[in-house]
Design an enzyme around this catalytic site. Structure first.
Site, short mmCIF file in Angstrom:
data_model
loop_
_atom_site.label_atom_id
_atom_site.label_comp_id
_atom_site.label_asym_id
_atom_site.label_seq_id
_atom_site.Cartn_x
_atom_site.Cartn_y
_atom_site.Cartn_z
N GLU A 24 89.45 34.57 -48.95
CA GLU A 24 89.25 36.02 -49.10
C GLU A 24 88.58 36.27 -50.43
OE1 GLU A 24 90.51 40.67 -47.80
OE2 GLU A 24 91.94 38.82 -48.28
N ASP A 29 86.66 41.16 -45.38
CA ASP A 29 87.34 42.43 -45.29
C ASP A 29 86.50 43.47 -45.62
OD1 ASP A 29 88.73 44.65 -46.34
OD2 ASP A 29 90.56 43.37 -46.16
N GLN A 40 88.78 41.93 -41.47
CA GLN A 40 89.71 42.96 -41.77
C GLN A 40 88.83 44.31 -41.93
OE1 GLN A 40 92.18 41.32 -44.94
NE2 GLN A 40 93.92 40.83 -43.59
N GLU A 67 94.04 46.37 -41.78
CA GLU A 67 94.59 46.36 -43.02
C GLU A 67 94.36 47.61 -43.70
OE1 GLU A 67 95.63 42.86 -45.97
OE2 GLU A 67 93.59 43.33 -46.21
#
Length: 250
Positions: free
Chosen positions: A132, A166, A192, A228
Site C-alpha cells: 500500500e 486507499d 480502503q 479505515e
C-alpha cells in the site's frame, strides 16, 4: 473505527451493526484461538491484517529496511501463522521508512527480495500479499507513496501480490482517484476509504466516496472495501452512509 479497550469486544460491536467482514491491522497481542472463537461466535470473517510495525521507535514496517531482513522474516512468519490459523485471506506487507534517501534503490531492492521470499512461503496457499502506498504528510519518508511505485514493484515479483488502494492516502498524493482505480483495477487487491481532511466517515470532506463506490460497482472487482476511518462523533451516528448496505443499529 471501533475503540473498545478490549479489542475482542470490537468484533461484537461490528457484528451488532451488521458487518460480516472485518479488518484488524495488528492483532498480535491477542491469542489466535481467542480471535477465531470470537469471530465464529459473531459470524464474522477477518479478511486483512498487517505485518508488524517493527521493534524500533518510529517503525512503520520493516519490509524494505536493509539490514533487518531476519526481523522481517520473523514478523512475516507471525503474520502467516495468524492468517493460516484464522483463515485470513490478505496480508498487507508494510514497507517502512526510508531514512536514507540516497539509498532508496537499496531499500526498494530489499523490499523486493523480502516480498519474493514471502511469496515463496505462501506457495500453494490462498493467502494474498498486498502493498500500500502511504501519504508523505502523515508518514514522512515512507518507502512507497505513489500507485506507480507500488505497481512497478509488483511487476518485478513472481508472487500473488496486489495493490492496496486507499482513497485517503491517494487523494493526498495523487488525486484523480476514479481514473486511477479504473485503470489499475486488475492489480487492486483491496480498497480502503475515509473522508479528507479529518479521516472520518465518507459523507464528509472533499472525496466523493459515493461516486467512487458506484464506479466500483461497474468494474471487475470482487474484493473488499474497508472502512479505515475514525468516527467524527461515534460509530452509530456516523454510519448513516451504510444504511443502503444493511449497516447500522438494528
Amino acid at each position: 473505527m471501533f475503540d473498545e479497550s478490549d479489542e475482542l469486544d470490537r468484533l461484537n460491536h461490528a457484528a451488532e451493526l451488521g458487518f460480516k467482514h472485518v479488518e484488524w491491522l495488528f492483532p498480535y497481542k491477542v491469542d489466535k484461538r481467542q480471535i477465531k472463537s470470537r469471530l465464529d461466535s459473531n459470524g464474522l470473517e477477518l479478511i486483512l491484517i498487517n505485518t508488524a510495525l517493527g521493534t524500533a521507535k518510529g517503525d512503520r514496517g520493516i519490509g524494505g529496511v536493509p539490514g533487518r531482513e531476519d526481523e522481517f522474516r520473523k514478523s512475516m512468519a507471525q503474520a502467516i501463522e495468524y492468517a493460516t490459523e484464522i483463515d485470513i485471506s490478505l496480508i498487507h506487507v508494510m514497507a517502512g521508512i526510508c531514512t536514507q534517501p540516497s539509498m532508496r534503490n537499496q531499500y526498494l531492492e530489499t523490499f523486493a527480495r523480502n516480498l519474493s521470499w514471502s511469496g515463496e512461503q505462501l506457495k500453494g496457499s490462498s493467502i494474498r500479499l498486498l502493498i500500500e502506498p502511504l501519504n508523505q504528510v502523515d508518514t514522512p519518508g515512507y518507502l512507497i507513496c505513489h500507485t506507480t511505485e507500488a505497481l512497478d514493484l509488483i511487476s518485478q515479483i513472481d508472487a500473488a501480490i496486489g495493490l492496496q488502494f486507499d482513497f485517503y492516502h491517494m487523494q493526498i498524493m495523487e488525486g484523480n482517484l476514479g481514473k486511477t482505480m479504473a485503470d489499475h483495477i486488475e492489480n487492486i487487491g483491496h480498497i480502503q476509504f475515509s473522508s479528507l481532511p479529518g479521516r472520518h466517515e465518507p459523507q464528509y470532506g472533499e472525496v466523493n466516496c459515493q461516486y467512487l463506490f458506484d464506479l466500483l460497482d461497474t468494474l471487475p472487482y470482487t474484493g473488499y472495501v474497508g472502512c479505515e476511518y475514525k468516527p467524527k462523533t461515534n460509530v452509530e451516528e456516523g454510519l448513516s452512509w451504510g444504511s443502503q448496505y444493511g449497516l447500522g443499529s438494528s
